[in-house]
Design a protein around this motif. Sequence first.
Motif, short mmCIF file in Angstrom:
data_model
loop_
_atom_site.label_atom_id
_atom_site.label_comp_id
_atom_site.label_asym_id
_atom_site.label_seq_id
_atom_site.Cartn_x
_atom_site.Cartn_y
_atom_site.Cartn_z
N UNK A 65 3.95 -7.20 13.33
CA UNK A 65 3.73 -5.87 13.89
C UNK A 65 5.03 -5.06 13.97
N UNK A 66 6.15 -5.71 13.85
CA UNK A 66 7.44 -5.00 13.91
C UNK A 66 7.91 -4.51 12.55
N UNK A 67 7.20 -4.89 11.50
CA UNK A 67 7.59 -4.48 10.16
C UNK A 67 7.04 -3.08 9.88
N UNK A 68 7.89 -2.19 9.35
CA UNK A 68 7.42 -0.84 9.02
C UNK A 68 6.81 -0.81 7.63
N UNK A 69 5.97 0.18 7.35
CA UNK A 69 5.48 0.35 5.97
C UNK A 69 6.66 0.61 5.04
N UNK A 70 6.45 0.42 3.77
CA UNK A 70 7.48 0.69 2.77
C UNK A 70 7.57 2.21 2.62
N UNK A 71 8.55 2.82 3.27
CA UNK A 71 8.66 4.28 3.37
C UNK A 71 8.80 5.00 2.04
N UNK A 72 9.53 4.41 1.09
CA UNK A 72 9.71 5.07 -0.21
C UNK A 72 8.37 5.22 -0.93
N UNK A 73 7.53 4.20 -0.83
CA UNK A 73 6.21 4.27 -1.46
C UNK A 73 5.37 5.35 -0.79
N UNK A 74 5.39 5.41 0.52
CA UNK A 74 4.63 6.43 1.25
C UNK A 74 5.10 7.82 0.81
N UNK A 75 6.40 8.04 0.81
CA UNK A 75 6.95 9.35 0.43
C UNK A 75 6.54 9.72 -0.99
N UNK A 76 6.62 8.76 -1.90
CA UNK A 76 6.24 9.01 -3.29
C UNK A 76 4.76 9.35 -3.38
N UNK A 77 3.94 8.62 -2.67
CA UNK A 77 2.50 8.87 -2.69
C UNK A 77 2.12 10.23 -2.14
N UNK A 78 2.83 10.66 -1.12
CA UNK A 78 2.50 11.94 -0.48
C UNK A 78 2.95 13.14 -1.30
N UNK A 79 3.77 12.92 -2.32
CA UNK A 79 4.18 14.01 -3.22
C UNK A 79 3.09 14.36 -4.24
N UNK A 80 2.08 13.54 -4.36
CA UNK A 80 1.00 13.77 -5.35
C UNK A 80 0.10 14.88 -4.83
N UNK A 81 -0.13 15.89 -5.67
CA UNK A 81 -0.80 17.10 -5.20
C UNK A 81 -2.27 17.24 -5.59
N UNK A 82 -2.75 16.43 -6.53
CA UNK A 82 -4.16 16.56 -6.91
C UNK A 82 -4.77 15.18 -7.14
N UNK A 83 -6.09 15.17 -7.26
CA UNK A 83 -6.82 13.89 -7.37
C UNK A 83 -6.36 13.08 -8.58
N UNK A 84 -6.16 13.73 -9.71
CA UNK A 84 -5.76 13.01 -10.92
C UNK A 84 -4.39 12.33 -10.73
N UNK A 85 -3.42 13.07 -10.21
CA UNK A 85 -2.08 12.47 -10.03
C UNK A 85 -2.11 11.39 -8.95
N UNK A 86 -2.95 11.55 -7.95
CA UNK A 86 -3.07 10.53 -6.91
C UNK A 86 -3.69 9.25 -7.48
N UNK A 87 -4.73 9.41 -8.30
CA UNK A 87 -5.36 8.24 -8.91
C UNK A 87 -4.42 7.56 -9.90
N UNK A 88 -3.64 8.35 -10.63
CA UNK A 88 -2.65 7.75 -11.53
C UNK A 88 -1.63 6.93 -10.73
N UNK A 89 -1.18 7.50 -9.63
CA UNK A 89 -0.23 6.82 -8.77
C UNK A 89 -0.82 5.51 -8.24
N UNK A 90 -2.05 5.56 -7.80
CA UNK A 90 -2.74 4.38 -7.29
C UNK A 90 -2.89 3.34 -8.40
N UNK A 91 -3.32 3.78 -9.58
CA UNK A 91 -3.52 2.84 -10.69
C UNK A 91 -2.22 2.14 -11.07
N UNK A 92 -1.14 2.90 -11.17
CA UNK A 92 0.16 2.30 -11.48
C UNK A 92 0.56 1.32 -10.37
N UNK A 93 0.35 1.72 -9.12
CA UNK A 93 0.69 0.84 -8.00
C UNK A 93 -0.09 -0.45 -8.01
N UNK A 94 -1.39 -0.36 -8.28
CA UNK A 94 -2.22 -1.56 -8.33
C UNK A 94 -1.82 -2.46 -9.50
#
Length: 140
Positions: A65-94
């Motif tokens: 519970x003391x471990x934080x999320x991986x902040x760089x990944x969160x920041x990178x994910x939140x830069x995605x502005x549309x559904x297509x780029x978000x899904x691409x980001x998710x697909x690459x991540x998976x």
Amino acid sequence: MTDPATRDLETNLRFHMAWVSIVRTYLRKQPKPDVAHFLERMLETEQQAVDMLARELRRLGVAASRLPPQDDLVADGLRRKNARSRLQFIHVGLTRSLEWYRQRLADEKNPHHELWQALNDLQSPLAVAAKALLQEITHG
């Protein structure tokens, strides 16, 4: 000093926690129903992975519970502005996540081999679904 196998657990937990945060944010954007359905499924999968990893870390005496999320990944994910780029980001991540699991599964003596296999099996269908949805969105 934490051993490499435990560090892998911590690292993996931080990445799954980041995906939970990212997916929750994407869902708040009120995507189309097919994307929302996928994101809900992904959220459930990522929460399940977080639970599995946290349980194993607690068993090893690590305060997960003391471990934080991986902040760089969160920041990178939140830069995605549309559904297509978000899904691409998710697909690459998976895809990267599954490769990371495959690397660990190559060592059958890894103390967390069964957990890596379970997490790989949990995420594999999600990667297939992400790719299919991305193709559907891209090609109409």
